[in-house]
Design a protein around this motif. Structure first.
Motif, PDB file in Angstrom:
ATOM      1  N   ALA A  74      82.727 -26.671 -51.090  1.00  0.00           N
ATOM      2  CA  ALA A  74      81.867 -26.902 -49.929  1.00  0.00           C
ATOM      3  C   ALA A  74      82.251 -28.190 -49.210  1.00  0.00           C
ATOM      4  CB  ALA A  74      80.400 -26.958 -50.361  1.00  0.00           C
ATOM      5  N   VAL A  75      82.464 -29.270 -49.977  1.00  0.00           N
ATOM      6  CA  VAL A  75      82.855 -30.547 -49.376  1.00  0.00           C
ATOM      7  C   VAL A  75      84.180 -30.403 -48.643  1.00  0.00           C
ATOM      8  CG1 VAL A  75      83.567 -32.916 -49.870  1.00  0.00           C
ATOM      9  CG2 VAL A  75      81.556 -31.962 -51.006  1.00  0.00           C
ATOM     10  N   GLN A  76      85.104 -29.643 -49.226  1.00  0.00           N
ATOM     11  CA  GLN A  76      86.410 -29.449 -48.594  1.00  0.00           C
ATOM     12  C   GLN A  76      86.296 -28.658 -47.294  1.00  0.00           C
ATOM     13  OE1 GLN A  76      88.613 -27.656 -51.837  1.00  0.00           O
ATOM     14  NE2 GLN A  76      89.407 -29.620 -52.539  1.00  0.00           N
ATOM     15  N   HIS A  77      85.308 -27.768 -47.201  1.00  0.00           N
ATOM     16  CA  HIS A  77      85.172 -26.905 -46.025  1.00  0.00           C
ATOM     17  C   HIS A  77      84.253 -27.480 -44.942  1.00  0.00           C
ATOM     18  CE1 HIS A  77      87.046 -23.804 -48.556  1.00  0.00           C
ATOM     19  NE2 HIS A  77      87.228 -23.111 -47.445  1.00  0.00           N
ATOM     20  N   VAL A  78      83.140 -28.126 -45.345  1.00  0.00           N
ATOM     21  CA  VAL A  78      82.156 -28.559 -44.342  1.00  0.00           C
ATOM     22  C   VAL A  78      81.816 -30.045 -44.406  1.00  0.00           C
ATOM     23  CG1 VAL A  78      81.116 -26.272 -44.166  1.00  0.00           C
ATOM     24  CG2 VAL A  78      80.187 -27.900 -45.817  1.00  0.00           C
TER      25      VAL A  78
END
Length: 258
Positions: free
Chosen positions: A229-233
């Motif tokens: 999630a951190v990598q995407h958003v």
């Protein structure tokens, strides 16, 4: 930036992390000391993920700099796990997780202060409401449990920001999760040694199942989807979508933990 996949990962991460008390409290009530519970949690999760990576024929090689950063991230994640689980011994698990949910406020403040993220009126209002809610809760809670739960706000927020802003942010999600969990197991092994505690045997197969589920659902799945999630958003959106975490913890506490 706010891809549907990233939003989905963030919701799965927060909702599964809220299941920690469902699997940890039965083990504690069965007489397994806290330090043994958290060691089993990280050991089993790293073994399960290691098997998956071997099946995928993943290259496990990392640089010395990456290893140091991962160990630092693992320390923050391990501290969150230990302190939050310990807080369950003093205050109800649903309230502890609700207090822990202040971490999105701190993530937002860190990102705005140090990384110049833009802050909106809605974020300011949400921050004031979250702080006010914790104030209303704090008057009825054991001070030790309150302090433990609030400390996890700092450790978990720092962990999320660290994943986003460190040089390991673009590492394969499964591989990064494996090394974080493996490092966490090593940290808790050292913790047992320093405290001169013997690793407590698992007393029954039922408790063994609880520990495996603790390692799988609110640890392996939760941390993997958090990293994705951190990598995407990004850190802020991931933290804000942590709203499923206290909701899950409260529901599970009421339904299964009296």
């Amino acid at each position: 930036m706010n891809s549907p996949k990233g939003l989905f990962y963030a919701i799965i991460s927060s909702s599964t992390f809220g299941l920690v008390p469902l699997f940890a409290i039965p083990a504690l009530q069965a007489g397994i000391p806290l330090n043994s519970v958290v060691f089993y949690r990280f050991l089993f999760s790293s073994i399960l993920l290691g098997i998956i990576l071997c099946i995928r024929k993943t290259n496990f090689k990392i640089s010395g700099k990456q290893a140091l950063i991962i160990f630092g991230l693992a320390f923050l994640y391990a501290a969150t796990s230990l302190l939050l689980t310990k807080s369950y011994l003093y205050i109800p698990s649903g309230l502890a997780t609700t207090l822990h949910f202040l971490y999105p406020v701190l993530v937002t403040l860190l990102m705005v202060t140090f990384f110049k993220d833009k802050v909106s009126v809605s974020i300011i209002i949400a921050t004031i409401m979250a702080i006010g809610g914790v104030y209303l809760l704090s008057g009825t809670l054991n001070s030790t449990g309150l302090a433990l739960a609030l400390t996890t706000v700092l450790t978990y927020a720092s962990y999320i920001v660290g994943i986003n802003k460190s040089s390991v942010s673009d590492m394969d999600g499964l591989k990064l999760t494996f090394y974080v969990l493996l490092s966490g197991a090593f940290i808790f092994l050292l913790n047992l040694i320093v405290n001169r505690e013997m690793l407590t045997p698992i007393p029954s197969w039922e408790i063994g199942v609880d520990l495996i589920l603790l390692a799988l659902v609110p640890t392996l799945i939760s941390d993997l989807t958090l990293i994705l999630a951190v990598q995407h958003v990004g850190s802020t959106t991931t933290a804000v979508l942590g709203c499923m975490e206290p909701l899950t913890a409260v529901i599970m506490g009421v339904l299964f933990l009296d």
